[in-house]
Design a protein around this motif. Structure first.
Motif, PDB file in Angstrom:
ATOM      1  N   ARG A   1      13.606   1.492  -6.474  1.00 12.33           N
ATOM      2  CA  ARG A   1      13.972   2.884  -6.738  1.00 12.33           C
ATOM      3  C   ARG A   1      13.359   3.401  -8.049  1.00 12.33           C
ATOM      4  N   ALA A   2      12.204   2.857  -8.378  1.00 10.49           N
ATOM      5  CA  ALA A   2      11.490   3.361  -9.551  1.00 10.49           C
ATOM      6  C   ALA A   2      11.171   4.837  -9.354  1.00 10.49           C
ATOM      7  N   ARG A   3      11.091   5.555 -10.442  1.00 14.70           N
ATOM      8  CA  ARG A   3      10.858   7.004 -10.358  1.00 14.70           C
ATOM      9  C   ARG A   3       9.393   7.339 -10.143  1.00 14.70           C
ATOM     10  N   ALA A   4       8.492   6.426 -10.563  1.00 12.98           N
ATOM     11  CA  ALA A   4       7.059   6.715 -10.454  1.00 12.98           C
ATOM     12  C   ALA A   4       6.272   5.416 -10.530  1.00 12.98           C
ATOM     13  N   ALA A   5       4.988   5.521 -10.187  1.00 10.91           N
ATOM     14  CA  ALA A   5       4.045   4.412 -10.321  1.00 10.91           C
ATOM     15  C   ALA A   5       2.759   4.968 -10.907  1.00 10.91           C
ATOM     16  N   VAL A   6       2.227   4.296 -11.930  1.00 13.77           N
ATOM     17  CA  VAL A   6       0.942   4.689 -12.521  1.00 13.77           C
ATOM     18  C   VAL A   6      -0.108   3.706 -12.033  1.00 13.77           C
ATOM     19  N   VAL A   7      -1.128   4.201 -11.342  1.00 14.63           N
ATOM     20  CA  VAL A   7      -2.117   3.322 -10.725  1.00 14.63           C
ATOM     21  C   VAL A   7      -3.534   3.813 -11.010  1.00 14.63           C
ATOM     22  N   THR A   8      -4.484   2.875 -10.935  1.00 14.66           N
ATOM     23  CA  THR A   8      -5.911   3.192 -11.076  1.00 14.66           C
ATOM     24  C   THR A   8      -6.614   2.689  -9.818  1.00 14.66           C
TER      25      THR A   8
ATOM     26  N   TRP B   1       6.084   4.397   0.392  1.00 16.53           N
ATOM     27  CA  TRP B   1       7.200   4.127  -0.529  1.00 16.53           C
ATOM     28  C   TRP B   1       7.561   5.376  -1.328  1.00 16.53           C
ATOM     29  N   ALA B   2       6.544   6.067  -1.859  1.00 15.36           N
ATOM     30  CA  ALA B   2       6.801   7.263  -2.661  1.00 15.36           C
ATOM     31  C   ALA B   2       7.486   8.346  -1.844  1.00 15.36           C
ATOM     32  N   ALA B   3       7.059   8.519  -0.589  1.00 18.99           N
ATOM     33  CA  ALA B   3       7.671   9.541   0.257  1.00 18.99           C
ATOM     34  C   ALA B   3       9.121   9.192   0.587  1.00 18.99           C
ATOM     35  N   GLN B   4       9.395   7.937   0.897  1.00 16.51           N
ATOM     36  CA  GLN B   4      10.746   7.516   1.271  1.00 16.51           C
ATOM     37  C   GLN B   4      11.728   7.635   0.116  1.00 16.51           C
ATOM     38  N   HIS B   5      11.256   7.315  -1.100  1.00 19.70           N
ATOM     39  CA  HIS B   5      12.163   7.277  -2.255  1.00 19.70           C
ATOM     40  C   HIS B   5      12.011   8.484  -3.173  1.00 19.70           C
ATOM     41  N   LYS B   6      11.247   9.487  -2.737  1.00 18.43           N
ATOM     42  CA  LYS B   6      11.021  10.691  -3.549  1.00 18.43           C
ATOM     43  C   LYS B   6      10.497  10.325  -4.939  1.00 18.43           C
TER      44      LYS B   6
ATOM     45  N   LEU C   1      -5.338  11.185   0.504  1.00 13.46           N
ATOM     46  CA  LEU C   1      -4.504  10.687   1.603  1.00 13.46           C
ATOM     47  C   LEU C   1      -3.064  11.199   1.527  1.00 13.46           C
ATOM     48  N   ASP C   2      -2.745  11.914   0.466  1.00 10.82           N
ATOM     49  CA  ASP C   2      -1.372  12.340   0.210  1.00 10.82           C
ATOM     50  C   ASP C   2      -1.004  13.531   1.092  1.00 10.82           C
ATOM     51  N   ARG C   3      -0.073  13.319   2.016  1.00 13.82           N
ATOM     52  CA  ARG C   3       0.373  14.406   2.897  1.00 13.82           C
ATOM     53  C   ARG C   3       1.771  14.902   2.538  1.00 13.82           C
ATOM     54  N   GLU C   4       2.447  14.210   1.640  1.00 11.11           N
ATOM     55  CA  GLU C   4       3.827  14.566   1.297  1.00 11.11           C
ATOM     56  C   GLU C   4       3.946  15.195  -0.092  1.00 11.11           C
ATOM     57  N   GLY C   5       2.829  15.373  -0.773  1.00  6.91           N
ATOM     58  CA  GLY C   5       2.879  15.991  -2.096  1.00  6.91           C
ATOM     59  C   GLY C   5       3.529  15.122  -3.148  1.00  6.91           C
ATOM     60  N   ARG C   6       3.203  13.805  -3.143  1.00  9.09           N
ATOM     61  CA  ARG C   6       3.822  12.882  -4.100  1.00  9.09           C
ATOM     62  C   ARG C   6       2.844  12.382  -5.163  1.00  9.09           C
ATOM     63  N   VAL C   7       1.551  12.717  -5.052  1.00 15.09           N
ATOM     64  CA  VAL C   7       0.549  12.174  -5.961  1.00 15.09           C
ATOM     65  C   VAL C   7       0.107  13.219  -6.972  1.00 15.09           C
ATOM     66  N   LEU C   8       0.068  12.812  -8.236  1.00 10.20           N
ATOM     67  CA  LEU C   8      -0.503  13.622  -9.310  1.00 10.20           C
ATOM     68  C   LEU C   8      -1.804  12.946  -9.739  1.00 10.20           C
ATOM     69  N   TYR C   9      -2.875  13.691  -9.750  1.00 10.30           N
ATOM     70  CA  TYR C   9      -4.214  13.141  -9.995  1.00 10.30           C
ATOM     71  C   TYR C   9      -4.669  13.492 -11.408  1.00 10.30           C
ATOM     72  N   ALA C  10      -4.962  12.458 -12.208  1.00 15.23           N
ATOM     73  CA  ALA C  10      -5.401  12.650 -13.584  1.00 15.23           C
ATOM     74  C   ALA C  10      -6.877  12.311 -13.726  1.00 15.23           C
ATOM     75  N   GLY C  11      -7.674  13.255 -14.167  1.00 15.71           N
ATOM     76  CA  GLY C  11      -9.101  13.042 -14.401  1.00 15.71           C
ATOM     77  C   GLY C  11      -9.452  13.339 -15.840  1.00 15.71           C
ATOM     78  N   THR C  12     -10.673  13.005 -16.238  1.00 11.21           N
ATOM     79  CA  THR C  12     -11.085  13.199 -17.625  1.00 11.21           C
ATOM     80  C   THR C  12     -12.568  13.490 -17.712  1.00 11.21           C
ATOM     81  N   PHE C  13     -12.960  14.218 -18.762  1.00  8.96           N
ATOM     82  CA  PHE C  13     -14.377  14.435 -19.062  1.00  8.96           C
ATOM     83  C   PHE C  13     -14.892  13.443 -20.107  1.00  8.96           C
ATOM     84  N   SER C  14     -14.007  12.625 -20.672  1.00  6.73           N
ATOM     85  CA  SER C  14     -14.409  11.716 -21.750  1.00  6.73           C
ATOM     86  C   SER C  14     -15.439  10.696 -21.293  1.00  6.73           C
ATOM     87  N   LYS C  15     -15.263  10.132 -20.094  1.00  3.65           N
ATOM     88  CA  LYS C  15     -16.165   9.086 -19.623  1.00  3.65           C
ATOM     89  C   LYS C  15     -17.447   9.661 -19.023  1.00  3.65           C
TER      90      LYS C  15
END
Length: 473
Positions: A246-253, A275-280, A305-319
């Motif tokens: 029941r974690a609130r979020a996952a940070v992944v690369t 998992w994210a969709a089931q547990h909000k 692939l996100d159809r449930e609106g659970r993913v936040l996408y972080a990008g950068t110009f630094s690299k």
């Protein structure tokens, strides 16, 4: 003003265990104490001393930085570097600072230097500075009074539109400009997400090993980071569910796991989204260098692939551009736009509009896409050259992981060598490295050193630097 030549200093002992930067530092201190170097005397430039001694410039600069920090020398711009005026020769010398390996402090992310193998730096020598300067001058000339007011806290609208278009083509993201929030970097992005979606006491999955600043920031927000192991398929989602269902979020690369470089398999991507969709819960996708894949075309983003609106996408110009630009961006689900606008209005100050305007022009005129293509080819070549040079010298002592992409190498240390101690010695010698142990939670982890290859121009340079590393082992 007297100009002092390096011949006034005692020669370096190349067989000594003491690193070169420390020997240079000690010789200057001794020369100042004995009166050989007098207040106001000009000392050789780092470049001149580098050529004369045959050392890396970073080694010389490390010694000079330490001397300056302790007040022995002062940089005077075009006038050069001099012994500090008013310094009394023969005065008691300050005790030299402790060796880095005596205090195994966590690494700094990231230092304001450009040392060999330094992580987080793109190929600075290959950036099209003339094009950038031309676009910058044009944007300055075009400035109107309205452009000098407070910038939008969401980001320049034209830039948000260009980012949305770029992500649609390159990363498979179908997003509107209103879903994009321009930030001043990854830390700002995580802070924005934390304020908008998380609260004290929440649990968040973190890849183990994983990017240290992420867990550092969450700790400061009193959020509990749950270490989830990573294997050849990326983060072990089933283990994450076992540890904290029941974690609130996952940070992944997902594109290139940071730091192991593996890609998150399709089956695990789908399991994570389910998992994210089931547990909000929320999935924070850190796509820090997804453009740089050499085995095949860059993989689509997890968010595609996100159809449930659970993913936040972080990008950068630094690299892709350069770190000092201080620009990144966050793509949020459409349902969260209002929430993130509220948080941005309360906490964000906005990024410099002139910088955003230059980046917009850089993208609009096609320079951005061409630059990425050039860098992809250049990095593939430099990675090959760096690996060949390092293996030729260090092959008996390390094993270099095979990775499909990214901007760094992983050198697995054989025997029982400490990666932290080796990294500390490298820093003393003017080289850069990061210990995999410092990226690992709850255990020391395997002993390995992370080295960037983006600014290693040839195999011969890699071999020369590898010989320095060999001498530190």
């Amino acid at each position: 003003m007297t100009v002092i030549e390096s011949s006034n200093l005692s020669p370096l002992d190349r067989s000594a265990a003491e690193p070169f930067y420390r020997q240079i530092y000690d010789r200057f201190r001794s020369a100042i104490a004995s009166g050989t170097l007098k207040p106001g005397d000009r000392i050789p430039s780092a470049r001149a001393l580098m050529k004369e001694l045959g050392l890396a410039r970073g080694t010389i600069e490390a010694a000079y930085s330490l001397l300056a920090a302790e007040g022995y020398i002062q940089a005077r711009g075009q006038a050069g570097t001099i012994v500090t005026p008013g310094l009394k020769p023969g005065a008691s010398l300050a005790s030299p600072p402790p060796r880095a390996e005596d205090h195994e402090a966590p690494p700094s992310f990231r230092p304001d230097t450009t040392l060999p193998f330094q992580m987080g730096l793109p190929a600075l020598d290959a950036f099209p500075r003339k094009i950038w300067a031309r676009l910058g001058a044009r944007c300055v000339r075009a400035m109107q009074p309205v452009d000098m007011a407070h910038p939008s806290v969401y980001g320049l609208q034209a830039l948000r539109a260009e980012i949305a278009s770029y992500l649609n083509i390159s990363r498979g993201l179908n997003c509107a400009p209103s879903q994009i929030f321009v930030t001043s970097g990854y830390r700002h992005t995580i802070g924005l997400i934390g304020r908008a979606l998380l609260k004290e006491g929440d649990r968040v999955w973190l890849e183990n090993p994983g990017y240290p600043p992420t867990r550092e920031m969450l700790t400061h927000m009193n959020i509990d980071g749950v270490a989830v192991p990573v294997d050849q398929e990326g983060i072990d989602v089933l283990e994450g569910i076992r540890l904290a269902p029941r974690a609130r979020a996952a940070v992944v690369t997902p594109a290139h796991q940071s730091p192991l470089g593996v890609s998150l398999s399709l089956s695990r991507r789908l399991t994570l989204l389910n998992w994210a969709a089931q547990h909000k819960a929320w999935v924070i996708e850190d796509d820090y260098d997804g453009e740089y894949r050499y085995a095949s075309r860059p993989l689509p983003a997890l968010k595609s692939l996100d159809r449930e609106g659970r993913v936040l996408y972080a990008g950068t110009f630094s690299k892709v551009l350069f770190p000092s630009i201080r620009l990144a961006y966050l793509v949020v689900p459409e349902a969260l736009v209002d929430r993130f606008e509220q948080i941005s209005q309360a906490f964000a100050g906005g990024s410099p509009q002139l910088t955003q305007a230059i980046v917009t022009a850089f993208i609009t005129e096609g320079h951005f896409a061409r630059h990425i293509q050039r860098m992809r080819k250049l990095y593939a070549q430099r990675r090959t050259e760096a690996v060949a040079g390092l293996e030729a010298v260090l092959g008996k002592h390390v094993r270099i992981d095979s990775q499909p992409g990214g901007m760094h190498l992983i050198l697995r240390l054989k025997a029982t060598r400490s990666d932290r101690k080796l990294v500390a010695r490298m820093k003393q010698a003017g080289l850069y490295g990061e210990a995999l142990s410092d990226w690992t939670m709850n255990a020391d982890g395997s002993s390995a050193v992370l080295l960037s290859f983006t600014n290693i121009e040839s195999r011969s340079i890699a071999e020369r630097l590898a010989r320095q590393i060999l001498g530190l082992m």
